[in-house]
Scaffold this active site. Structure first.
Site, PDB file in Angstrom:
ATOM      1  N   ASP A 533       0.839  -1.191   0.000  1.00 25.89           N
ATOM      2  CA  ASP A 533       0.000   0.000   0.000  1.00 25.89           C
ATOM      3  C   ASP A 533       0.873   1.240   0.000  1.00 25.89           C
ATOM      4  OD1 ASP A 533       0.519   0.785   2.895  1.00 25.89           O
ATOM      5  OD2 ASP A 533      -0.315  -1.219   3.195  1.00 25.89           O
ATOM      6  N   GLU A 613      21.424 -21.952 -18.845  1.00 28.87           N
ATOM      7  CA  GLU A 613      20.577 -20.996 -18.114  1.00 28.87           C
ATOM      8  C   GLU A 613      21.398 -19.835 -17.580  1.00 28.87           C
ATOM      9  OE1 GLU A 613      16.457 -22.925 -16.533  1.00 28.87           O
ATOM     10  OE2 GLU A 613      18.083 -22.695 -15.085  1.00 28.87           O
TER      11      GLU A 613
END
Ligand code: DGJ
Length: 726
Positions: A533, A613
């Site tokens: 928030d 990777e």
């Protein structure tokens, strides 16, 4: 710009693209006259209609005038029990037990700059802000209610807050005190909220308003994974680029209520603030109570502009970034790789594999302190576990730094395990009501952060850790909802203050840490995104978006989050596959594309990653660093809706519109994929661009005619196009 028309007592707040107006009328009732696209001004109270509406009562001053009712007039801050039957903003309970509030305008103050609120987060800044304070009074209780308005013209941002002061001689219980009330004299709106649960936060939900109250709230003591304290009211037809919309964000991380009422007149009242659930604050004579700040952005042209205005204001006028314009480090976190099972050598192993790939910050997550081999013990004992980390951080951190990486650490200061030294010494420091057994959450209890001595103790121990080594990042976690909310430090009639005092305690400690360690980047985390928030962002410039690191679920989570909060605040990591939350495997390229539209990091055991990777990761990190400003600070455009479309696409555009990055993730593979064209946004129609360094395409062509999407081979394939002006 704030304009006061003294003759008509009209206050007009202009931002670059919007106008907001209120007026004190002949009875000193403060009416809300307008909020919407910018207009030249004047007294807009002619828009308000007066008519007798049967069961709507009339205030005493209006005598037998029946067309004047608080129940039908648009109020700037609604009252309680004196004739307005819609959602009340405020409620006083003096000693006589009445529960009313009747407010009349008494004065105002206008000043340059931005107000601040003691102990609460607010947007901040210098003279680019203007402040208006409106004074109102409830004559009977002598409660002064000050409505605060901050205007940040360039970002169409209007902030609001409320301070209530008892000027009477007796205590008054404040039973509700909203931060914002907005009466919009229109009814034809949709309501958009951002809802979900742990691991699936901020999924967008949109529906037309129907008569009555529609609301979302939290009663969990956190703003919650379940509903975000941000909502949008908008035209039924509003989309990314068209239509009127109002976004409202509450800068608060505790229990909130966000409600919209479609009234008998088919108008709308929006109300947002602290949840009245278990809230009752005693305001003694001479004392004040301050309600948290709310922030409003109205966009006359769709959600895209609203979001970009919020993003700019949050980046520039809300967060405190310790790196101040410098690039934030790409991090590697050990949580998903090791959970609680690690030692110093294992951590160094992971860091050793990460450093050559360009990763810059090693974050040691949960498990380094007390006796903490599972989530059932240790919280509260903020001392390094010498068995796992012999020699403490003094020994570990130099090993990490020798690899060229900086060091970060995880803490969960608000919590206590029953199996801890702290609990054995101070069992009464946990929240809990007398005579009732504790309710556990993740096998842990919550410390009573409303108590200063509890906070002091925890902070003293954490400071020792922070001072013991060169630490440049802290992840502040919090892993349960509040229950048994009762504080041993407060009398019975003040127990309704505990939820709020708890969050004030959290803010106080975060603020101290932020000021004592100005170089430390604090990442907020509440079991993922349980306190994502605007209040938290004031203290923690980035917040772990979700415990769900599955790239496909993240598309929706980050999409919903982006309506208010910028990319640079969204904690996002690439993790191993199959994903721990969903069991799904997505390509590493896709995981990278999704995570880099967040704060970007990795959370996997890189010492076990294949060479192939590793090569891809190295490229991803280099690409991210090269385009950091564009990705993190560029203007954000949503190009599709992952809840509806078969692919998710978004775009970041540099402020000078000479560069853009389009990112796209296709859905599950299917045969005979339709040929699709994606129209770009935000480019300069008069400039000519290259796409991935090739060709020459006028901006208007890329925006109107578009760019063909690649045909994916396999599930959830990701692509990025780098667009640059020639
Ligand atoms: C919840 C967080 O969201 C995770 O990232 C991790 O830090 C765990 N807590 C550790 O307990």
């Amino acid at each position: 710009m704030i304009v006061f028309d003294k003759e008509h007592t009209v206050f007009t707040l202009h931002t670059q693209n919007t106008t907001y107006q209120m007026k004190s009328d002949q009875y000193h009732v403060l009416l809300h006259t307008y909020y919407g696209p910018r207009v030249s001004g004047g007294d807009l109270s002619y828009l308000i209609q007066y008519a007798d509406r049967g069961s709507s009562p009339n205030p005493n001053e209006a005598g037998h005038r029946r067309d004047y009712s608080l129940d039908t007039l648009p109020q700037e801050y609604s009252t309680c029990g004196v004739g307005d039957f819609r959602l009340p903003s405020i409620e006083f309970e003096p000693e006589d037990g009445s529960r009313l509030a009747d407010l009349r305008y008494t004065g105002y103050e206008l000043r340059k700059g931005k107000y601040s609120l003691e102990g609460l987060p607010t947007f901040w800044g210098g003279d680019e802000w203007e402040t208006l304070v409106i004074q109102m009074e409830d004559a009977s209780t002598q409660m002064l209610v000050e409505l605060y308005y901050g205007v940040l013209e360039r970002y169409d941002l209007i902030t609001r807050a409320v301070r209530v002061t008892n000027r009477g001689a007796a205590p008054v219980r404040l039973r509700r005190c909203a931060s914002v009330c907005l009466d919009v004299q229109r009814g034809d709106f949709d309501l958009i909220t951002f809802d979900g649960c742990h691991t699936l936060e901020r999924n967008l939900n949109r529906s037309p308003l129907r008569p009555g109250v529609q609301s979302v709230e939290s009663v969990r003591g956190t703003s919650s994974h379940h509903h975000n304290p941000f909502l949008i009211l908008c035209d039924h037809s509003a989309d990314e680029d068209h239509g009127l919309c109002y976004g409202t964000a509450l800068l608060y991380s505790g229990n909130f209520l966000a409600a919209v009422e479609r009234t008998q007149l088919e108008h709308n009242r929006l109300l947002m603030g602290i949840n009245p659930y278990h809230f009752c604050f005693v305001v003694n004579p001479g004392d004040s109570f301050t309600a948290p700040e709310a922030a409003l952005v109205c966009s006359p042209c769709g959600f895209g502009q609203m979001s970009r205005q919020f993003h700019r204001a949050i980046r520039e006028n809300l967060i405190h970034d310790p790196l101040q314009g410098r690039r934030r480090p790409v991090l590697i976190n050990n949580w998903e790789a090791t959970e609680f099972t690690f030692n110093a050598d294992k951590l160094v192993d992971i860091a050793q594999s990460a450093a050559p790939l360009g990763l810059e910050l090693f974050v040691m997550d949960d498990g380094w302190f007390g006796v903490r081999d599972s989530d059932k013990s240790g919280l509260g004992d903020w001392m390094v576990n010498q068995e796992k980390l012999p020699g403490g951080l003094e020994a570990l951190v130099p090993r990490i730094k020798a690899l060229g990486m900086s060091f970060g650490i995880w803490i969960e200061p608000e919590m206590i395990s029953e199996d801890s030294q702290l609990y054995r010494a101070h069992p009464d420091w946990a929240l809990g009501a007398p005579g009732r057994p504790h309710t556990r959450g993740r096998s842990q209890l919550t410390l009573d952060f409303s108590r200063r001595e509890v906070r002091e103790h925890i902070y003293k121990d954490i400071r020792k850790v922070l001072d013991s080594a060169d630490i440049s990042y802290v992840k502040w976690d919090m892993n349960r909802s509040l229950t048994d909310v009762w504080s041993a430090a407060l009398p019975a009639d003040r127990q309704g203050e505990v939820f709020h005092r708890y969050i004030l305690g959290v803010y106080e400690l975060l603020d101290r840490m932020r000021q004592d360690y100005p170089h430390i980047l604090i990442e907020g985390c509440t079991g993922g995104g349980g306190r994502f928030d605007a209040g938290m962002l004031y203290y923690t410039p980035q917040i772990w978006c979700s415990d769900n690191t599955d790239a496909v679920d993240r598309l929706r989570i980050q999409y919903g989050t982006s309506f208010c909060y910028p990319v640079s605040t969204m904690g996002a990591h690439v993790s191993a596959v199959p994903n721990g939350q969903t069991g799904r495997s997505t390509p590493i390229a896709t995981r990278g594309v999704v995570a880099m539209s967040g704060t970007f990091g990795y959370e996997m055991d890189l010492s076990e990653t294949t060479q192939e990777e590793k090569a891809i990761i190295k490229e991803q990190v280099a690409f991210f660093k090269e385009h950091y400003d564009l990705i993190q600070l560029g203007d954000y455009y949503r190009l599709s809706n992952p809840f509806q479309d078969s692919y998710t696409a978004w775009e970041q555009v540099s402020p000078d519109r000479r560069e853009a990055l389009v990112s796209l993730v296709a859905g599950p593979a299917r045969a005979a994929t339709p040929f699709r064209i994606l129209r770009l946004k935000g480019l300069d129609p008069h400039l000519t661009y290259q796409v991935n360094g090739q060709g020459s395409y006028p901006g208007d062509v890329l925006m109107e005619a578009g760019w063909p999407l690649p045909i994916p081979q396999g599930d959830y394939q990701a692509t990025q196009f780098y667009i640059s002006a020639i």
